[in-house]
Design an enzyme around this catalytic site. Structure first.
Site, PDB file in Angstrom:
ATOM      1  N   GLU A  39      50.093  35.167  71.620  1.00 34.71           N
ATOM      2  CA  GLU A  39      50.468  35.997  70.465  1.00 34.71           C
ATOM      3  C   GLU A  39      51.295  35.165  69.486  1.00 34.71           C
ATOM      4  O   GLU A  39      51.925  34.193  69.882  1.00 34.71           O
ATOM      5  CB  GLU A  39      51.350  37.176  70.929  1.00 34.71           C
ATOM      6  CG  GLU A  39      50.750  38.068  71.995  1.00 34.71           C
ATOM      7  CD  GLU A  39      49.618  38.924  71.463  1.00 34.71           C
ATOM      8  OE1 GLU A  39      49.589  39.171  70.246  1.00 34.71           O
ATOM      9  OE2 GLU A  39      48.751  39.305  72.276  1.00 34.71           O
ATOM     10  N   GLY A  83      55.452  30.642  76.162  1.00 33.39           N
ATOM     11  CA  GLY A  83      55.666  32.027  76.609  1.00 33.39           C
ATOM     12  C   GLY A  83      56.988  32.623  76.182  1.00 33.39           C
ATOM     13  O   GLY A  83      57.569  33.410  76.920  1.00 33.39           O
ATOM     14  N   GLN A 108      64.435  30.168  79.945  1.00 40.07           N
ATOM     15  CA  GLN A 108      65.205  31.398  79.697  1.00 40.07           C
ATOM     16  C   GLN A 108      64.988  32.375  80.844  1.00 40.07           C
ATOM     17  O   GLN A 108      65.593  33.446  80.863  1.00 40.07           O
ATOM     18  CB  GLN A 108      64.738  32.054  78.396  1.00 40.07           C
ATOM     19  CG  GLN A 108      64.902  31.185  77.175  1.00 40.07           C
ATOM     20  CD  GLN A 108      64.139  31.776  75.991  1.00 40.07           C
ATOM     21  OE1 GLN A 108      64.619  32.672  75.318  1.00 40.07           O
ATOM     22  NE2 GLN A 108      62.946  31.275  75.746  1.00 40.07           N
ATOM     23  N   ASN A 109      64.106  32.032  81.762  1.00 42.06           N
ATOM     24  CA  ASN A 109      63.761  32.987  82.818  1.00 42.06           C
ATOM     25  C   ASN A 109      64.793  32.969  83.932  1.00 42.06           C
ATOM     26  O   ASN A 109      65.327  31.916  84.278  1.00 42.06           O
ATOM     27  CB  ASN A 109      62.371  32.667  83.380  1.00 42.06           C
ATOM     28  CG  ASN A 109      61.300  32.818  82.317  1.00 42.06           C
ATOM     29  OD1 ASN A 109      61.555  33.433  81.277  1.00 42.06           O
ATOM     30  ND2 ASN A 109      60.130  32.263  82.553  1.00 42.06           N
ATOM     31  N   VAL A 110      65.031  34.147  84.478  1.00 43.12           N
ATOM     32  CA  VAL A 110      66.029  34.274  85.535  1.00 43.12           C
ATOM     33  C   VAL A 110      65.345  34.543  86.877  1.00 43.12           C
ATOM     34  O   VAL A 110      65.997  34.842  87.862  1.00 43.12           O
ATOM     35  CB  VAL A 110      67.026  35.411  85.203  1.00 43.12           C
ATOM     36  CG1 VAL A 110      67.857  35.054  83.975  1.00 43.12           C
ATOM     37  CG2 VAL A 110      66.319  36.757  84.979  1.00 43.12           C
ATOM     38  N   CYS A 159      85.090  45.064  95.462  1.00 44.60           N
ATOM     39  CA  CYS A 159      86.213  44.612  96.280  1.00 44.60           C
ATOM     40  C   CYS A 159      87.013  45.838  96.694  1.00 44.60           C
ATOM     41  O   CYS A 159      87.412  46.633  95.833  1.00 44.60           O
ATOM     42  CB  CYS A 159      87.090  43.651  95.478  1.00 44.60           C
ATOM     43  SG  CYS A 159      88.649  43.277  96.308  1.00 44.60           S
ATOM     44  N   CYS A 206      92.144  38.391  93.622  1.00 41.68           N
ATOM     45  CA  CYS A 206      92.341  38.887  94.993  1.00 41.68           C
ATOM     46  C   CYS A 206      91.048  38.954  95.804  1.00 41.68           C
ATOM     47  O   CYS A 206      91.073  39.119  97.011  1.00 41.68           O
ATOM     48  CB  CYS A 206      93.001  40.264  94.973  1.00 41.68           C
ATOM     49  SG  CYS A 206      91.837  41.626  94.994  1.00 41.68           S
ATOM     50  N   ASN A 222      51.129  30.188  73.410  1.00 42.27           N
ATOM     51  CA  ASN A 222      51.387  31.632  73.475  1.00 42.27           C
ATOM     52  C   ASN A 222      50.155  32.362  72.948  1.00 42.27           C
ATOM     53  O   ASN A 222      49.648  32.004  71.894  1.00 42.27           O
ATOM     54  CB  ASN A 222      52.615  31.961  72.598  1.00 42.27           C
ATOM     55  CG  ASN A 222      53.230  33.310  72.937  1.00 42.27           C
ATOM     56  OD1 ASN A 222      52.535  34.315  72.977  1.00 42.27           O
ATOM     57  ND2 ASN A 222      54.524  33.310  73.184  1.00 42.27           N
ATOM     58  N   HIS A 277      69.739  31.195  81.114  1.00 41.04           N
ATOM     59  CA  HIS A 277      70.192  32.585  81.193  1.00 41.04           C
ATOM     60  C   HIS A 277      70.605  32.994  82.607  1.00 41.04           C
ATOM     61  O   HIS A 277      70.636  34.179  82.929  1.00 41.04           O
ATOM     62  CB  HIS A 277      69.099  33.528  80.650  1.00 41.04           C
ATOM     63  CG  HIS A 277      68.887  33.376  79.168  1.00 41.04           C
ATOM     64  ND1 HIS A 277      67.844  33.963  78.491  1.00 41.04           N
ATOM     65  CD2 HIS A 277      69.596  32.699  78.227  1.00 41.04           C
ATOM     66  CE1 HIS A 277      67.930  33.650  77.192  1.00 41.04           C
ATOM     67  NE2 HIS A 277      68.973  32.875  77.021  1.00 41.04           N
TER      68      HIS A 277
HETATM   69  N1  APR Z   1      51.213  32.970  78.614  1.00 33.76           N
HETATM   70  C1  APR Z   1      52.039  32.610  77.608  1.00 33.76           C
HETATM   71  N2  APR Z   1      52.751  33.478  76.898  1.00 33.76           N
HETATM   72  C2  APR Z   1      52.627  34.781  77.203  1.00 33.76           C
HETATM   73  C3  APR Z   1      51.769  35.240  78.222  1.00 33.76           C
HETATM   74  C4  APR Z   1      51.038  34.274  78.946  1.00 33.76           C
HETATM   75  N3  APR Z   1      50.222  34.606  79.954  1.00 33.76           N
HETATM   76  N4  APR Z   1      51.892  36.600  78.289  1.00 33.76           N
HETATM   77  C5  APR Z   1      52.765  36.963  77.349  1.00 33.76           C
HETATM   78  N5  APR Z   1      53.227  35.874  76.679  1.00 33.76           N
HETATM   79  C6  APR Z   1      54.194  35.798  75.600  1.00 33.76           C
HETATM   80  C7  APR Z   1      54.266  36.978  74.666  1.00 33.76           C
HETATM   81  O1  APR Z   1      53.264  36.892  73.656  1.00 33.76           O
HETATM   82  C8  APR Z   1      55.685  36.855  74.092  1.00 33.76           C
HETATM   83  O2  APR Z   1      55.692  36.020  72.956  1.00 33.76           O
HETATM   84  O3  APR Z   1      55.476  35.762  76.182  1.00 33.76           O
HETATM   85  C9  APR Z   1      56.439  36.164  75.220  1.00 33.76           C
HETATM   86  C10 APR Z   1      57.475  37.004  75.914  1.00 33.76           C
HETATM   87  O4  APR Z   1      58.469  37.323  75.002  1.00 33.76           O
HETATM   88  P1  APR Z   1      59.799  38.070  75.443  1.00 33.76           P
HETATM   89  O5  APR Z   1      59.451  39.228  76.327  1.00 33.76           O
HETATM   90  O6  APR Z   1      60.549  38.310  74.185  1.00 33.76           O
HETATM   91  O7  APR Z   1      60.540  37.028  76.372  1.00 33.76           O
HETATM   92  P2  APR Z   1      61.477  35.805  76.027  1.00 33.76           P
HETATM   93  O8  APR Z   1      61.071  35.138  74.765  1.00 33.76           O
HETATM   94  O9  APR Z   1      61.571  34.997  77.257  1.00 33.76           O
HETATM   95  O10 APR Z   1      62.871  36.522  75.797  1.00 33.76           O
HETATM   96  C11 APR Z   1      64.000  35.711  75.701  1.00 33.76           C
HETATM   97  O11 APR Z   1      65.516  37.503  75.787  1.00 33.76           O
HETATM   98  O12 APR Z   1      65.645  39.510  76.670  1.00 33.76           O
HETATM   99  C12 APR Z   1      66.228  38.269  76.692  1.00 33.76           C
HETATM  100  O13 APR Z   1      67.324  37.059  78.344  1.00 33.76           O
HETATM  101  C13 APR Z   1      66.101  37.647  78.058  1.00 33.76           C
HETATM  102  O14 APR Z   1      65.327  35.474  78.630  1.00 33.76           O
HETATM  103  C14 APR Z   1      65.045  36.600  77.858  1.00 33.76           C
HETATM  104  C15 APR Z   1      65.179  36.287  76.383  1.00 33.76           C
END
Ligand code: APR
Length: 242
Positions: free
Chosen positions: A216, A188, A101-103, A148, A134, A214, A119
């Site tokens: 959390e 993550g 999901q990372n950009v 443009c 155009c 994760n 994404h």
């Molecule tokens: N290792 C693993 N997980 C981690 C770490 C780490 N070092 N640090 C933080 N996290 C976890 C957090 O606990 C949380 O669950 O990463 C997660 C990040 O969650 P979000 O910020 O919600 O990111 P994500 O799930 O990728 O969001 C999905 O939502 O906002 C849109 O398009 C955007 O791609 C994104 C999508």
């Protein structure tokens, strides 16, 4: 401590699908999406910036926010977790699909070939109004965002905003990976954004093992066969060594 059970699942899996989110890049220094915004941007909620509506209403503000994020990711490096995944995929051709999901492009910069970017990409632009014929990129008028000079069409970041459809090829590739996998690593991600989170649910429903990595709790913990309360980089290093 590496988890022996998960290591043996990885060793024995026919096909491993990996789903990564912002936490994958946290140890590279990229703030997660739901972390507090810092500095200039603290007053804005990302959900109010990452939409087409926000861009049309405040193109300069949204463009500048993306420029800020682009500058940030250009300064950071892939971490040990990105490299461990890329190396595993290279050592085991055809046995791993990576869906991100990372950009931020960090999986790709770590040498991961064929990463499925659900994404889009922060580092690329596209036309806001794709049907407006155009425009030529060569004639772009500098600005925030560039436009443009003839029709006024704007460049926008090539990311998927809230409320937008995922690129169909990426979604199809991700769904194929889910079909093929007997093990899914969910790394993550908070698991709140669909359809990405639905891929993990789909893998679980099809009988694949699901492992959440994760520090959390996440929305996907209930479907996980194992939850590893660890940070991505160190955990992947020990899980993925042969
Ligand atoms: N290792 C693993 N997980 C981690 C770490 C780490 N070092 N640090 C933080 N996290 C976890 C957090 O606990 C949380 O669950 O990463 C997660 C990040 O969650 P979000 O910020 O919600 O990111 P994500 O799930 O990728 O969001 C999905 O939502 O906002 C849109 O398009 C955007 O791609 C994104 C999508």
């Amino acid at each position: 401590m590496s988890d022996q059970g998960v290591r043996s699942w990885i060793r024995d899996a026919r096909h491993i699908a990996v789903l990564t989110g912002a936490g994958m890049s946290a140890e590279s220094g990229v703030p997660t999406f739901r972390d507090a915004q810092t500095g200039l941007w603290a007053q804005f909620n990302p959900q109010d910036l990452a939409t087409e509506e926000a861009f049309r209403a405040h193109p300069q503000r949204v463009w500048d926010w993306y420029q800020f994020r682009r500058d940030l990711v250009r300064e950071v490096q892939p971490n040990a977790g990105h490299y461990a995944l890329a190396a595993f995929a290279q050592r085991h051709p055809g046995r791993m699909s990576l869906i991100t999901q990372n950009v931020d492009g960090l999986h790709q910069r770590a040498g991961h070939v064929g990463a499925i970017a659900l994404h889009g990409s922060l580092l690329q632009d596209r036309w806001l109004d794709a049907q407006q014929a155009c425009c030529s990129v060569e004639a772009l008028e500098d600005g925030h965002p560039p436009r443009c000079p003839v029709c006024g069409n704007l460049r926008r970041p090539a990311v998927v905003w809230f409320g937008e459809h995922l690129p169909p090829e990426a979604l199809a590739a991700a769904e194929a990976a889910v079909q093929a996998c007997d093990l899914m690593l969910v790394i993550g991600t908070s698991g709140v954004v669909y359809p990405a989170a639905g891929l993990a649910l789909g893998a679980h429903q099809r009988g694949a093992r699901v492992v959440v990595i994760n520090p959390e709790p996440t929305e996907l913990d209930p479907v996980a066969d194992r939850v590893l309360r660890e940070r991505a980089a160190q955990c992947l290093l020990s899980l993925l060594e042969d």
